[in-house]
Design a protein around this motif. Structure first.
Motif, mmCIF file in Angstrom:
data_model
loop_
_atom_site.group_PDB
_atom_site.id
_atom_site.type_symbol
_atom_site.label_atom_id
_atom_site.label_comp_id
_atom_site.label_asym_id
_atom_site.label_seq_id
_atom_site.Cartn_x
_atom_site.Cartn_y
_atom_site.Cartn_z
ATOM 1 N N ASP A 1 -4.340 43.281 -20.719
ATOM 2 C CA ASP A 1 -5.664 42.649 -20.708
ATOM 3 C C ASP A 1 -6.604 43.367 -19.740
ATOM 4 N N TYR B 1 -6.385 46.524 -18.870
ATOM 5 C CA TYR B 1 -6.682 47.812 -19.507
ATOM 6 C C TYR B 1 -7.792 47.649 -20.559
ATOM 7 N N ARG B 2 -7.660 46.628 -21.404
ATOM 8 C CA ARG B 2 -8.656 46.419 -22.453
ATOM 9 C C ARG B 2 -10.043 46.144 -21.872
ATOM 10 N N LYS B 3 -10.124 45.358 -20.812
ATOM 11 C CA LYS B 3 -11.417 45.071 -20.184
ATOM 12 C C LYS B 3 -12.033 46.317 -19.578
ATOM 13 N N LYS C 1 -11.417 49.375 -20.471
ATOM 14 C CA LYS C 1 -11.766 50.255 -21.606
ATOM 15 C C LYS C 1 -13.088 49.832 -22.237
ATOM 16 N N SER C 2 -13.233 48.509 -22.487
ATOM 17 C CA SER C 2 -14.458 48.043 -23.150
ATOM 18 C C SER C 2 -15.670 48.157 -22.223
ATOM 19 N N ALA C 3 -15.458 48.166 -20.908
ATOM 20 C CA ALA C 3 -16.555 48.327 -19.960
ATOM 21 C C ALA C 3 -16.894 49.799 -19.729
ATOM 22 N N GLY C 4 -16.134 50.696 -20.381
ATOM 23 C CA GLY C 4 -16.385 52.134 -20.239
ATOM 24 C C GLY C 4 -15.858 52.696 -18.930
#
Length: 125
Positions: free
Chosen positions: A114, A116-118, A120-123
């Motif tokens: 979770d 990692y995904r955050k 990643k989505s925040a750039g």
């Protein structure tokens, strides 16, 4: 099974006097559970071992590992899902029948995926 709110009424078993709770389900899961319960209605109350057999049969039919096919695993994963969807800890505690909010807090552990995904989505990765 309840209407119009799609859910299953379950009794908490850890108390001396079981307390009924409505467990909200997605429409497809609700319809599946409703269909199973309608087929076994003439058996009377569906006990814990029969519910476990139904879960094993349904799960193995779609390829879920046997050790993940336990009602308590379903309860835990549903609690995490509800918290991630935005329900508050007190709301999930009420659904689960927790008298102590600390019992619900254990579902708030952060999973590395979770984070990692955050990131990643925040750039940031």
């Amino acid at each position: 099974v309840t209407d119009p709110f799609p859910g299953v009424i379950m009794a908490t078993l850890k108390r001396r006097a079981p307390v009924p709770r409505i467990v909200p389900l997605r429409d497809d899961v609700y319809n599946y559970v409703r269909g199973v319960l309608e087929r076994v209605r003439d058996l009377g109350r569906v006990d814990r071992s029969y519910a476990r057999k139904l879960m094993l049969k349904a799960g193995s039919a779609i390829g879920i590992e046997r050790q993940l096919l336990h009602p308590h695993v379903f309860r835990h994963s549903r609690a995490i899902e509800l918290l991630k969807s935005g329900l508050t800890v007190p709301e999930v505690a009420e659904l689960l029948g927790h008298a102590n909010i600390q019992s619900t807090m254990r579902y708030l552990r952060v999973a590395p995926i979770d984070i990692y995904r955050k990131l990643k989505s925040a750039g940031l990765l």
